[in-house]
Design an enzyme around this catalytic site. Structure first.
Site, PDB file in Angstrom:
ATOM      1  N   ASP A  13       0.767  -1.255  -0.051  1.00 35.79           N
ATOM      2  CA  ASP A  13      -0.098  -0.043   0.080  1.00 35.79           C
ATOM      3  C   ASP A  13       0.867   1.311  -0.044  1.00 35.79           C
ATOM      4  O   ASP A  13       1.911   1.166   0.400  1.00 35.79           O
ATOM      5  CB  ASP A  13      -1.049   0.008   1.250  1.00 35.79           C
ATOM      6  CG  ASP A  13      -2.141   0.793   1.020  1.00 35.79           C
ATOM      7  OD1 ASP A  13      -2.328   1.428  -0.156  1.00 35.79           O
ATOM      8  OD2 ASP A  13      -2.688   1.309   2.071  1.00 35.79           O
ATOM      9  N   LEU A  54      10.706 -20.616  -4.503  1.00 37.23           N
ATOM     10  CA  LEU A  54       9.655 -19.731  -3.994  1.00 37.23           C
ATOM     11  C   LEU A  54       8.245 -19.803  -4.857  1.00 37.23           C
ATOM     12  O   LEU A  54       8.536 -19.870  -6.064  1.00 37.23           O
ATOM     13  CB  LEU A  54      10.023 -18.507  -4.234  1.00 37.23           C
ATOM     14  CG  LEU A  54       9.075 -17.297  -3.555  1.00 37.23           C
ATOM     15  CD1 LEU A  54       8.901 -17.286  -2.279  1.00 37.23           C
ATOM     16  CD2 LEU A  54       9.683 -15.945  -4.190  1.00 37.23           C
ATOM     17  N   HIS A  79       2.520   3.560  -8.862  1.00 41.03           N
ATOM     18  CA  HIS A  79       2.384   2.044  -9.268  1.00 41.03           C
ATOM     19  C   HIS A  79       3.692   1.509 -10.102  1.00 41.03           C
ATOM     20  O   HIS A  79       3.933   0.589  -9.793  1.00 41.03           O
ATOM     21  CB  HIS A  79       1.210   1.713 -10.164  1.00 41.03           C
ATOM     22  CG  HIS A  79      -0.095   2.160  -9.341  1.00 41.03           C
ATOM     23  ND1 HIS A  79      -0.354   1.841  -7.953  1.00 41.03           N
ATOM     24  CD2 HIS A  79      -1.087   3.054  -9.732  1.00 41.03           C
ATOM     25  CE1 HIS A  79      -1.361   2.283  -7.509  1.00 41.03           C
ATOM     26  NE2 HIS A  79      -2.119   3.016  -8.566  1.00 41.03           N
TER      27      HIS A  79
HETATM   28  C1  IPE Z   1      -5.405  -2.771  -0.276  1.00 41.17           C
HETATM   29  O1  IPE Z   1      -4.943  -1.452  -0.458  1.00 41.17           O
HETATM   30  C2  IPE Z   1      -5.298  -3.645  -1.566  1.00 41.17           C
HETATM   31  C3  IPE Z   1      -4.196  -3.471  -2.077  1.00 41.17           C
HETATM   32  C4  IPE Z   1      -3.071  -3.351  -1.696  1.00 41.17           C
HETATM   33  C5  IPE Z   1      -4.392  -4.097  -3.532  1.00 41.17           C
HETATM   34  P1  IPE Z   1      -6.234  -0.223  -0.680  1.00 41.17           P
HETATM   35  O2  IPE Z   1      -5.588   1.152  -0.832  1.00 41.17           O
HETATM   36  O3  IPE Z   1      -6.995  -0.516  -1.682  1.00 41.17           O
HETATM   37  O4  IPE Z   1      -7.031  -0.396   0.703  1.00 41.17           O
HETATM   38  P2  IPE Z   1      -7.814   0.855   1.589  1.00 41.17           P
HETATM   39  O5  IPE Z   1      -8.710   1.448   0.617  1.00 41.17           O
HETATM   40  O6  IPE Z   1      -6.673   1.702   2.031  1.00 41.17           O
HETATM   41  O7  IPE Z   1      -8.338  -0.063   2.635  1.00 41.17           O
HETATM   42  C1  IPE Z   2      -1.380   0.403  -3.400  1.00 42.07           C
HETATM   43  O1  IPE Z   2      -1.243   1.658  -3.410  1.00 42.07           O
HETATM   44  C2  IPE Z   2      -1.713  -0.279  -4.822  1.00 42.07           C
HETATM   45  C3  IPE Z   2      -3.153  -0.686  -5.050  1.00 42.07           C
HETATM   46  C4  IPE Z   2      -4.130  -0.736  -4.199  1.00 42.07           C
HETATM   47  C5  IPE Z   2      -3.417  -1.110  -6.409  1.00 42.07           C
HETATM   48  P1  IPE Z   2      -2.467   2.414  -3.346  1.00 42.07           P
HETATM   49  O2  IPE Z   2      -2.716   2.790  -4.961  1.00 42.07           O
HETATM   50  O3  IPE Z   2      -3.556   2.209  -2.443  1.00 42.07           O
HETATM   51  O4  IPE Z   2      -1.857   3.819  -2.885  1.00 42.07           O
HETATM   52  P2  IPE Z   2      -2.501   4.813  -1.850  1.00 42.07           P
HETATM   53  O5  IPE Z   2      -3.035   4.084  -0.540  1.00 42.07           O
HETATM   54  O6  IPE Z   2      -3.487   5.596  -2.253  1.00 42.07           O
HETATM   55  O7  IPE Z   2      -1.360   5.885  -1.462  1.00 42.07           O
HETATM   56 MG    MG Z   3      -3.923   2.410  -0.891  1.00 44.78          MG
END
Ligand code: IPE
Ligand code: IPE
Ligand code: MG
Length: 243
Positions: free
Chosen positions: A22, A133, A39
């Site tokens: 995240d 792995l 990303h």
């Molecule tokens: C969780 O992150 C999903 C992934 C890392 C793929 P999100 O950014 O979607 O989750 P919330 O919205 O913070 O709960």
């Molecule tokens: C995690 O990073 C990647 C996915 C959920 C695909 P985010 O896109 O959720 O990035 P933040 O949490 O908004 O910073």
């Molecule tokens: Mg996120």
């Protein structure tokens, strides 16, 4: 410089590490870029952590790459993530083979665009005989979707008379999840400072050790991964019993 890697006790490695990757969007915004840039940089961390897990001798690494709820993001971001998935799989397949890594995927893969699903299945096929792995990508995954799906399958067999209510055990439920051949995680890492699970592996993490770090995913490197393993090894896992 002493590193966390040297401190790891190889005889007590977690068998399975799961990661909620995240913070990509915030990482990019803090640098004045759009979320997609975050990303793209997150892919570098995926590569590093996969390599770190493979070289340490971890059995399973599950990466939460895209949740069921993430389908609700703006179309441009969803499309960019799917493109990135296709690109990364294409580029990394030879490296996975070189490092003896087997690719697996969990989630509602029927929702993936056809070209992404095709690339994914092709990489899974090409790496299926690797014995190092197991890298598990959670794609279009959510735990409630998975548990609901398991209940449907069990209910279907029950309606046909193949199983009775008293046949429903923990093992039967686990066998109907998408993780059926994968051991439960020993350690779950979440980056970006959020301390929530966001619909990830709810059944499987019943006794998993949780580790939260403020680092955003694109900043998470091998040393951060090794640090998490060291932290895990300091813990006393009692599983509800006395020690
Ligand atoms: C969780 O992150 C999903 C992934 C890392 C793929 P999100 O950014 O979607 O989750 P919330 O919205 O913070 O709960
Ligand atoms: C995690 O990073 C990647 C996915 C959920 C695909 P985010 O896109 O959720 O990035 P933040 O949490 O908004 O910073
Ligand atoms: Mg996120």
């Amino acid at each position: 410089m002493s590193s966390f890697k040297e401190k790891i006790d190889i005889s007590r490695l977690p068998k399975h590490i799961a990661i909620i990757m995240d913070g990509n969007g915030r990482w990019a915004k803090e640098r004045g870029y759009d979320r997609i840039f975050g990303h793209q940089n997150g892919v570098v961390s995926v590569r590093e952590v996969t390599e770190a897990a493979a070289e340490t001798g971890i059995g399973y690494l599950t990466l939460y790459a895209f949740s069921t709820e993430n389908w609700g993001r703006p179309m441009e971001e969803v499309n960019a993530l799917m493109e990135l998935l296709i690109d990364t799989i294409e580029k990394e397949t030879p490296t996975l083979n070189k490092n003896n890594v087997r690719l697996l995927a969990i989630g509602d893969l029927s929702r993936l665009p056809a070209n992404a699903a095709k690339k994914l299945q092709s990489c899974i096929g090409q790496t299926s005989s690797n014995t190092g792995l197991s890298l598990v990508l959670a794609l279009s995954y959510s735990s409630r979707w998975e548990i609901k799906d398991a209940i449907c399958k069990i209910g279907f067999e029950m309606a046909k008379g193949n199983i009775k209510p008293e046949d429903v055990t923990d093992e039967l439920v686990a066998a109907n999840l998408t993780t059926r051949d994968i051991p439960d995680p020993d350690l779950l890492i979440r980056t970006s400072g959020e301390t929530r699970i966001s619909n990830f592996l709810l059944w499987q993490i019943a006794y998993t050790e949780l580790y939260f770090t403020p680092s955003h995913w694109p900043d998470f490197r091998k040393e951060n991964f090794f640090e998490a393993i060291c932290d895990f090894q300091k813990r006393d896992r009692r599983f509800g019993k006395t020690n």
